[in-house]
Design a protein around this motif. Structure first.
Motif, PDB file in Angstrom:
ATOM      1  N   LEU A  63      -5.605  -7.186   0.932  1.00  0.00           N
ATOM      2  CA  LEU A  63      -4.244  -6.257   1.180  1.00  0.00           C
ATOM      3  C   LEU A  63      -4.457  -4.925   0.573  1.00  0.00           C
ATOM      4  O   LEU A  63      -4.014  -3.585   1.056  1.00  0.00           O
ATOM      5  N   LYS A  64      -5.071  -4.722  -0.664  1.00  0.00           N
ATOM      6  CA  LYS A  64      -5.284  -3.562  -1.391  1.00  0.00           C
ATOM      7  C   LYS A  64      -6.054  -2.638  -0.350  1.00  0.00           C
ATOM      8  O   LYS A  64      -5.853  -1.528  -0.097  1.00  0.00           O
ATOM      9  N   MET A  65      -7.074  -3.251  -0.158  1.00  0.00           N
ATOM     10  CA  MET A  65      -8.171  -2.677   0.962  1.00  0.00           C
ATOM     11  C   MET A  65      -7.501  -2.140   2.188  1.00  0.00           C
ATOM     12  O   MET A  65      -7.685  -1.106   2.682  1.00  0.00           O
ATOM     13  N   LEU A  66      -6.606  -3.012   2.659  1.00  0.00           N
ATOM     14  CA  LEU A  66      -6.183  -2.725   4.063  1.00  0.00           C
ATOM     15  C   LEU A  66      -5.225  -1.723   3.909  1.00  0.00           C
ATOM     16  O   LEU A  66      -5.042  -0.806   4.848  1.00  0.00           O
ATOM     17  N   ARG A  67      -4.431  -1.436   2.588  1.00  0.00           N
ATOM     18  CA  ARG A  67      -3.707  -0.591   2.523  1.00  0.00           C
ATOM     19  C   ARG A  67      -4.226   1.036   2.572  1.00  0.00           C
ATOM     20  O   ARG A  67      -3.989   2.124   2.843  1.00  0.00           O
ATOM     21  N   LYS A  68      -5.618   1.035   1.961  1.00  0.00           N
ATOM     22  CA  LYS A  68      -6.422   2.195   1.811  1.00  0.00           C
ATOM     23  C   LYS A  68      -6.833   2.378   3.140  1.00  0.00           C
ATOM     24  O   LYS A  68      -7.118   3.636   3.588  1.00  0.00           O
TER      25      LYS A  68
END
Length: 115
Positions: A63-68
């Motif tokens: 989810l952190k990467m998706l936000r990026k």
């Protein structure tokens, strides 16, 4: 409605599978030879999917990467909506634009719903 992180990853993967099919369609279309700007959506989807697939078993990292990645995907989708009609008015391209807009919107909404 709120989603668990694991549910969000599962739904995101389903949404991205649709984006991947748009990517495949555009990548293999004859129009991409005359309109190389169509390759931007191809690269954006590829980049997002590859970055996320390595994190499927770690919802927090996923989810952190998706936000990026979501803003780059949104920009590529918005540009694709401009470029695709220049390349072709065929229904396949119209539907590809609709599909990418829906995928990007669904991912953005999904991120808002995560616990």
């Amino acid at each position: 409605m709120s989603l668990s992180k694991a549910q969000a990853v599962e739904r995101s993967q389903i949404i991205l599978s649709h984006a991947w099919m748009v990517r495949t369609f555009v990548k293999h279309s004859e129009e991409v030879e005359d309109f190389p700007e169509l390759s931007h959506i191809v690269r954006a989807v590829f980049d997002a999917c590859r970055a996320l697939e390595t994190r499927v078993d770690d919802p927090d990292a996923y989810l952190k990467m998706l936000r990026k990645k979501i803003s780059k995907l949104r920009k590529a989708t918005d540009q694709f909506a401009i470029d695709a009609p220049e390349a072709s008015l065929h229904t396949n391209f119209e539907q590809a634009v609709i599909s990418m807009k829906a995928c990007t919107k669904a991912l953005e909404e999904l991120l808002e719903q995560v616990e």
